[in-house]
Scaffold this active site. Structure first.
Site, mmCIF file in Angstrom:
data_model
loop_
_atom_site.group_PDB
_atom_site.id
_atom_site.type_symbol
_atom_site.label_atom_id
_atom_site.label_comp_id
_atom_site.label_asym_id
_atom_site.label_seq_id
_atom_site.Cartn_x
_atom_site.Cartn_y
_atom_site.Cartn_z
ATOM 1 N N CYS A 95 -20.665 6.106 -3.487
ATOM 2 C CA CYS A 95 -19.900 6.694 -4.872
ATOM 3 C C CYS A 95 -19.102 7.699 -4.346
ATOM 4 O O CYS A 95 -18.178 8.417 -5.177
ATOM 5 C CB CYS A 95 -20.705 7.181 -5.887
ATOM 6 S SG CYS A 95 -21.859 8.751 -5.298
ATOM 7 N N CYS A 136 -19.975 13.052 -6.645
ATOM 8 C CA CYS A 136 -21.182 14.113 -6.653
ATOM 9 C C CYS A 136 -20.700 15.420 -6.513
ATOM 10 O O CYS A 136 -20.202 15.748 -5.402
ATOM 11 C CB CYS A 136 -22.306 13.635 -5.819
ATOM 12 S SG CYS A 136 -23.803 14.503 -5.804
ATOM 13 N N CYS A 175 -25.520 6.552 -7.005
ATOM 14 C CA CYS A 175 -24.565 5.473 -6.842
ATOM 15 C C CYS A 175 -23.647 5.273 -7.890
ATOM 16 O O CYS A 175 -23.785 5.797 -8.902
ATOM 17 C CB CYS A 175 -25.351 4.115 -6.063
ATOM 18 S SG CYS A 175 -26.231 3.191 -7.619
#
Length: 137
Positions: free
Chosen positions: A85, A89, A11
């Site tokens: 988020c 990633c 996150c």
């Protein structure tokens, strides 16, 4: 999936949702799963309301600290679960990616964090059944 799958929870601040998810997974799966958590922009400390909400269910997160998301952490994980988020990633072939839509506990009191904690527990329990079911014997 290897004998001992690895899960990375991500996150933004690695201070609430991802920390609670990692704590639940470690608590519920024990040594059947390797657990990591990280944030794309880590906070200075874990959210005190998240720590208290988890303490209420017998899980101590007080020693945890937010960690920065690294490419190596993603590369070393079989499953990467993001929580608000965006595209922070990195994506690698052969990994499983999930995005859990959860309210952000940042700035919330314990009463507001409890339902988030409980939803994370449900999601983690389902994940365990999928990636590391108990074996008979």
């Amino acid at each position: 999936m290897p004998d001992k799958p690895s899960v990375l929870f991500v996150c933004v601040h690695n201070a609430g949702r991802s920390q609670m998810a990692a704590a639940w997974l470690a608590h519920l799966a024990g040594d059947r799963v390797e657990v990591r958590s990280a944030g794309s922009a880590p906070a200075d400390q874990v959210n005190p309301a998240a720590i208290e909400a988890m303490r209420e269910v017998g899980i101590d997160m007080s020693a945890e600290v937010p960690k920065v998301l690294t490419v190596d952490a993603v590369r070393a994980s079989d499953v990467c679960i993001t929580m608000g988020c965006g595209d922070a990633c990195p994506v690698f072939p052969g990994k499983r990616y999930l995005d859990w839509k959860l309210d952000d506990p940042a700035g919330q009191g314990v009463a507001a964090v409890r339902p988030i904690r409980d939803e994370i527990r449900r999601l983690v329990a389902d994940l365990i059944e999928d990636i590391a079911p108990k074996t008979a014997g």
